[in-house]
Design a protein around this motif. Structure first.
Motif: not given
Length: 477
Positions: A312-332
């Protein structure tokens, strides 16, 4: 005790129940009950079961009943925090009716040969003049040791920051009372000081930096007639304890001396506030305010983090964000913790829920970071939250109107301090900002207020809250 006895008398009157009939029902003497109604003694807890109360009435009466056994200092601390949030809720962010556009004379013309100003009115004119001259500089800066109990300066700074037109850097050193600083009792002097400056922290756009140190006697008593001071580029204003006298110093060596003295004091003090507007750092701040005992949050919208899966978190974060991988990891990491903490408190308003159901956006995550939720997802989350509240897996309650500002989120922890976060509803901010406080006694006060909310008369009952969530979901389908 008076609140309990007064409300009990009101309930008996509304239910047309006499003291004698209640006494017979509970098997007590009439004189015993009469003394309880006059606040002279405490009734046994089981007595409340005989009053045939609605859920709202029972919650309010039991809250008053529990208040009878609270320490006076604890009760007063909750009243201070109640008042703080109510005042923040009432802030008027509309265009001011007037503003200061120019000074008719400058400071030198106003002061002339005077160095000492007597009387509150003259001192306040001087302070306003000094502030206005400093604010006209592109590098405006103010350094002060004036305590927050000086309500004139606090109010003046608050109003000027509310115009959203000044960026003056302000540093302030505050004396905290060392008594109970690390203990179980809440220090009311320190809490009062913090409640006065928090609005400035939120409105300053990260331009206000308070420091604190502990002393064994606060407020301090000095033999110096001017124990406090404020420094600008052009002068020093020394102030008396009660703010009724001031001394103006304009010599460059005096300004330099007081500035060095201020910086030496600041180096020995603690930073009270840590600001950030970076999304990664804000996620980290949320995480730091969530302890092993649980998650405790007050915000206009409910927190659904208990129900966010990794997908759910992965599908709703915008993948075009700068630093997406870091933000996704922190959100997870963030939502993995929220799924497993033993206690999950979310206190919110009906207006916030309605806004979420209307557009699917989150107050604490802008649409540039998180995609709006579809109607199907909104309804699913609302049902899950209502079910969690009914089962007891989630402690969820709705604020009454005006209890908590709609532009603020607050996370508390018994061990990790407090985090305040401005949201998309904040009129003066062009983004998110988190304000983190680590002073232990302040954390104790705000966490106690937060955990007390579900049983207080500031919120609806759990049943009323779940019913409202389900009703709003049904209407949206």
């Amino acid at each position: 005790m008076l609140l309990f006895s007064e409300y009990l008398r009101e309930l008996l009157k509304n239910k047309q129940m006499s003291v004698s009939s209640l006494a017979r029902s509970i098997g007590a003497e009439r004189t015993q009950l009469s003394k309880a109604l006059s606040g002279q003694r405490v009734l046994p807890y089981h007595v409340l079961d005989y009053l045939r109360l609605t859920p709202g009435e029972e919650k309010r009466l039991r809250s008053y009943y529990d208040d009878q056994f609270e320490k006076e200092g604890t009760r007063r601390s909750y009243e201070l925090i109640d008042r703080l949030f109510q005042n923040l809720s009432c802030l008027d962010f509309s265009t001011p009716a007037f503003e200061e556009t120019r000074l008719l004379i400058n400071l030198e013309q106003y002061a002339r040969e005077r160095t000492v100003f007597m009387g509150e009115t003259n001192v306040q004119f001087l302070l306003r003049m000094v502030l206005s001259e400093e604010m006209s500089r592109p590098d405006a800066r103010l350094e002060l040791t004036v305590p927050p109990s000086d309500t004139f300066l606090v109010t003046e700074l608050l109003h000027r920051y509310m115009d959203d037109k000044i960026t003056m850097e302000i540093s302030q050193i505050i004396c905290f009372d060392a008594a109970s600083a690390q203990g179980a009792d809440i220090n009311l002097h320190n809490l009062e000081s913090f409640c006065r400056i928090l609005p400035i922290c939120l409105l300053s756009g990260q331009h206000y930096y308070p420091y604190y140190y502990y002393d064994n006697s606060a407020p301090l008593h000095y033999t110096d007639p001017f124990p406090y001071f404020m420094v600008t580029h052009s002068c020093v204003v020394c102030l008396s304890e009660d703010g009724s006298c001031a001394m103006l110093l304009r010599a460059p060596d005096s300004i330099s001396c007081y500035r060095r003295h201020f910086h030496a004091l600041a180096d020995r003090s603690h930073r009270l506030i840590q600001y950030t507007s970076d999304p990664l750092e804000i996620l980290s701040s949320y995480q730091k305010c969530t302890g092993a005992d649980g998650f405790y949050m007050a915000m206009d919208q409910p927190c659904f983090g208990r129900f966010y899966s990794e997908d759910f978190v992965r599908s709703h974060l915008r993948q075009e964000l700068p630093g997406f991988a870091q933000i996704l990891s922190a959100a997870q990491e963030r939502f993995s913790l929220l799924r497993t903490v033993p206690a999950f408190y979310t206190v919110f308003s009906e207006a916030g829920v309605r806004r979420f159901m209307a557009d699917g956006t989150l107050d604490d995550y802008p649409v540039e970071i998180v995609k709006p939720f579809s109607l199907q997802v909104r309804c699913l989350l609302m049902r899950q939250l209502a079910e969690g509240i009914r089962s007891g897996a989630v402690t969820g309650h709705m604020f009454h109107e005006g209890v908590f500002p709609d532009y603020l989120a607050m996370c508390t922890s018994a061990e990790k301090g407090i985090g305040f976060f401005t949201t998309r509803q904040f009129p003066l901010s062009a983004g998110l900002c988190s304000v983190s406080i680590r002073e232990p006694n302040l954390g104790l006060a705000f966490h106690g207020w937060m955990t007390r909310l579900p049983g207080s008369n500031l919120t609806l009952t759990a049943k009323e809250t779940a019913d409202t969530l389900e009703l709003l979901t049904e209407r949206a389908v």
